[in-house]
Design a protein around this motif. Sequence first.
Motif, PDB file in Angstrom:
ATOM      1  N   VAL A   1       2.856  -1.668   4.236  1.00  8.67           N
ATOM      2  CA  VAL A   1       2.238  -0.392   4.370  1.00  8.67           C
ATOM      3  C   VAL A   1       2.989   0.842   4.465  1.00  8.67           C
ATOM      4  CG1 VAL A   1       0.070   0.991   5.128  1.00  8.67           C
ATOM      5  CG2 VAL A   1       0.239  -1.587   5.133  1.00  8.67           C
ATOM      6  N   HIS A   2       2.911   1.931   3.713  1.00  6.77           N
ATOM      7  CA  HIS A   2       3.669   3.133   3.912  1.00  6.77           C
ATOM      8  C   HIS A   2       3.506   3.709   5.399  1.00  6.77           C
ATOM      9  CE1 HIS A   2       5.489   7.012   3.500  1.00  6.77           C
ATOM     10  NE2 HIS A   2       6.214   6.462   2.466  1.00  6.77           N
ATOM     11  N   ARG A   3       4.486   4.142   5.953  1.00  5.98           N
ATOM     12  CA  ARG A   3       4.471   4.454   7.387  1.00  5.98           C
ATOM     13  C   ARG A   3       3.295   5.630   7.474  1.00  5.98           C
ATOM     14  NH1 ARG A   3       7.323   2.448  11.764  1.00  5.98           N
ATOM     15  NH2 ARG A   3       8.972   2.287  10.265  1.00  5.98           N
TER      16      ARG A   3
ATOM     17  N   PHE B   1       6.834   0.668   5.587  1.00  4.88           N
ATOM     18  CA  PHE B   1       8.064   1.021   4.943  1.00  4.88           C
ATOM     19  C   PHE B   1       7.866   2.434   5.056  1.00  4.88           C
ATOM     20  CE2 PHE B   1       6.191   2.039   0.761  1.00  4.88           C
ATOM     21  CZ  PHE B   1       4.992   1.077   0.702  1.00  4.88           C
ATOM     22  N   ASP B   2       9.110   3.085   4.700  1.00  4.81           N
ATOM     23  CA  ASP B   2       9.310   4.329   5.156  1.00  4.81           C
ATOM     24  C   ASP B   2       9.407   5.387   4.025  1.00  4.81           C
ATOM     25  OD1 ASP B   2       9.242   5.243   7.823  1.00  4.81           O
ATOM     26  OD2 ASP B   2      10.862   3.578   8.090  1.00  4.81           O
ATOM     27  N   ASP B   3       9.962   4.857   2.982  1.00  6.33           N
ATOM     28  CA  ASP B   3      10.051   6.017   1.752  1.00  6.33           C
ATOM     29  C   ASP B   3       9.522   5.402   0.586  1.00  6.33           C
ATOM     30  OD1 ASP B   3      11.941   4.135   0.888  1.00  6.33           O
ATOM     31  OD2 ASP B   3      13.528   5.426   1.913  1.00  6.33           O
ATOM     32  N   ASP B   4       9.540   6.285  -0.577  1.00  6.47           N
ATOM     33  CA  ASP B   4       9.173   5.627  -1.873  1.00  6.47           C
ATOM     34  C   ASP B   4      10.099   5.021  -2.330  1.00  6.47           C
ATOM     35  OD1 ASP B   4       6.468   5.817  -2.250  1.00  6.47           O
ATOM     36  OD2 ASP B   4       6.168   7.907  -2.973  1.00  6.47           O
ATOM     37  N   ASP B   5      11.218   4.513  -2.002  1.00  7.14           N
ATOM     38  CA  ASP B   5      12.228   3.678  -2.631  1.00  7.14           C
ATOM     39  C   ASP B   5      11.694   2.475  -3.125  1.00  7.14           C
ATOM     40  OD1 ASP B   5      14.434   2.229  -3.207  1.00  7.14           O
ATOM     41  OD2 ASP B   5      15.565   2.457  -1.684  1.00  7.14           O
TER      42      ASP B   5
ATOM     43  N   VAL C   1       0.817  -1.088   0.117  1.00 10.07           N
ATOM     44  CA  VAL C   1      -0.046  -0.044  -0.128  1.00 10.07           C
ATOM     45  C   VAL C   1       0.845   1.352   0.089  1.00 10.07           C
ATOM     46  CG1 VAL C   1      -1.651   1.023   1.078  1.00 10.07           C
ATOM     47  CG2 VAL C   1      -1.521  -1.186   1.249  1.00 10.07           C
ATOM     48  N   PHE C   2       0.896   1.923  -1.211  1.00 10.88           N
ATOM     49  CA  PHE C   2       1.632   3.164  -1.167  1.00 10.88           C
ATOM     50  C   PHE C   2       0.784   4.300  -0.690  1.00 10.88           C
ATOM     51  CE2 PHE C   2       3.497   0.745  -4.664  1.00 10.88           C
ATOM     52  CZ  PHE C   2       4.937   0.727  -4.349  1.00 10.88           C
ATOM     53  N   PRO C   3       1.673   5.339  -0.118  1.00 13.15           N
ATOM     54  CA  PRO C   3       0.905   6.480   0.676  1.00 13.15           C
ATOM     55  C   PRO C   3      -0.193   7.232  -0.150  1.00 13.15           C
ATOM     56  CG  PRO C   3       3.083   6.993   0.085  1.00 13.15           C
ATOM     57  CD  PRO C   3       3.107   5.676  -0.362  1.00 13.15           C
TER      58      PRO C   3
END
Length: 504
Positions: free
Chosen positions: A317-319, A417-421, A284-286
Motif C-alpha cells: 500500500v502506498h504510504r 511503499f513510498d513512491d510511484d517507482d 494499492v496505488f495512491p
Amino acid sequence: MTVQQKIIVAEGPAPSAATAAFLAADHRLFIGGRWVEAAEGGQLDVENPATGEIVARVPAGTAADIDAAVAAARQAFDHGPWSRMTPSERGRLVWKLADLLETHADEFAEIDSIDNGKPVTDARAVDVAFSCELLRYMAGWSTKIHGQTIALSSSAPFHAYTLREPVGVVGQIVPWNFPLMMAVWKVAPALAAGCTIVLKPAEQTPLSALRLAQLVEEAGFPAGVFNVVTGLGETAGAALAAHPDVDKVAFTGSTEVGKLILGAARGNLKKVSLELGGKSPVIVFPDADLDVALAGAASAIFYNMGQCCTAGSRLYVHRKVYDRLMAGMAAEAARLPVGVGLDPATRIGPLVSAEQLARVSGYIEAGQREGATVLTGGRRIGDRGFFLEPTVLTGTTPGMSVVREEIFGPVVCAMPFDDDDIDAIVAEANSSIYGLAASLYTRDLSKAHTVARRLKAGTIGVNVHHVVDVALPFGGFKQSGWGREMGYAAIELYTETKSIAVAL
Ligand code: NAP
Ligand code: MG
C-alpha cells in the motif's frame, strides 16, 4: 490494536432433512457404476470443523481400489457406450448433471459447509452456483471440439487435417478448500471432452464428491465414466498419480505435493496439469478508489478464511493511503460475523481442521518472532472448532517466512511503499516462487495496463482481486502450476491433437 470477535451462533441451525439423511448414510466408493466398500475395509472419519465432531465415515480407498476404478474407467473409455456417443448426447448428459446439481443446490451447500466449515451462504452463491455454471459452459463445448485442415508445404499433394481426441482415462486429485467446485473444475471439461474419470477428493472433505457421484448415476452416465475413490493422498492419491493405465493426472493442491505428482507421473509419462499454491500480491496505488481497494484487499485475504489458492496475502500500500487502508482492514476484520457455517449470517467460518489452525497460528507466531506486529487478530476464537481471528500483520519484511510462504489462512502481510517507482513495486510483487494471481488498484488507465503486463502471474485483477470465470483461463506462472483451466484452455487439457495426412 485488538479486535473482539464474537461467535454469533455457537451451535448453528440443524441441516435440512436431506442433508442429515445423506450424512447418516452408509458411504461407499463409486466404481464402475456400483457402490462398493474399500478393498481393505478401512474408513476415514469426516469431521465438522465448526465443532470438531465426527459427522460421517467414508471408505479409506487404497491402491487396490484405485486399480479397480482405473480398470472400470479404461473399460468405459475403450469399449463402453460413452466413446460411441455423439458429442451432442455427451453434452446433454453434462447439462443434465448441472440441472440435478441445481435442484439439490441447497443440500450441496450444506454438505460443503459442514465438511469444510465455509459459510453456507458462500457455498450456495459461489461453490454450487459456479459449479452449475461451469458444467453448462463445458456442456456447450462438447459439440464444438474440432480439428483443422492444414495446407502442407510438401510439393506432393496432400489432404492434411487434425483431430482433437479425448486424452483417455484421467486421474483427478483435488483439495479441501472448495470441495465440490474443485472437483467440478476438473470433472466438467473432462466429461465434455469425452474422457473417463477417477476422482480422489481430499481426505478432509470427501462428502460432496460422493453426493455428486449419486447425481452422475441419476443423470444416466454409463458405468465407469465417473468413479470416486475416497482415501488418503499418500495411498489412494499416490496410486492414482503413478498408475500405468492412467493417461493424464490433473491435480490441485500444494506445490509440495504437486512435485510428488510429477515424480509419480514419470513412470508412464502421463500428461500432467497442476494448479498449485500462491502468494498473491495486492498493490494499492495512491490514486485508487479507496473503498474499492479496501473491499478488494479484505476479500482477497478473508474470503473463505484465506483458504484460497489466489488469496491476496501480500498487501503493498502506498504510504499516502496506508494508515487509512490499515484502519479499514482492521475494521473489516472486526465487522465480519464469525460463526458456524450453517448460519446464513456467518461470513467467517472455522479453518478446515485442527492441523490447519495449528499451521496458520504457527505462521503468526513465527512472524512475530521475526519482528512483525499483529495489527489486528492473531488469536484462536473460543475453544470449540477451529476458529481464528482474521489477522493483519504489519512491519513485515521480504525475508520473513510469513511474506515468502503460502499460509493458506486469513493472514495478510501489509507493507507500505513510498513512491510511484513502478519498477520497484513490480519487482517486489514478483519476488516470489509463486505466480498464480495478483491485483492492483488505481484509476490511472496507463498505469493499470503497464503494471498488469509486468506482473508475473496467471490472473491479474485491476480494481478487483478474486477473478474467476468459467470462460477465463485460470492457472499459474512459475511454481503455481502447469496448464490452464476454464474456457477452451480446459478442453485442451483433456484432449490430444492427432495429425492425419492423406497422400493424394
Ligand atoms: P495437498 O496436501 O497438496 O492435497 C491436495 C490433494 O492431494 C488431496 O486430495 C490430498 O490427499 C492429495 N495428496 C496428498 N499427498 C499426495 C500424494 N503423495 N500423492 C497424490 N495425492 C496426494 O493440498 P491441500 O492441503 O489439500 O490444499 C491446500 C493447498 O492447495 C494450498 O497450497 C493451495 O494453494 C493449493 N490450492 C491450489 C489451487 C489452485 O487452483 N492453484 C486451488 C486450491 C488449492 P489428502 O487429502 O489425503 O491429503
Ligand atoms: Mg471435514
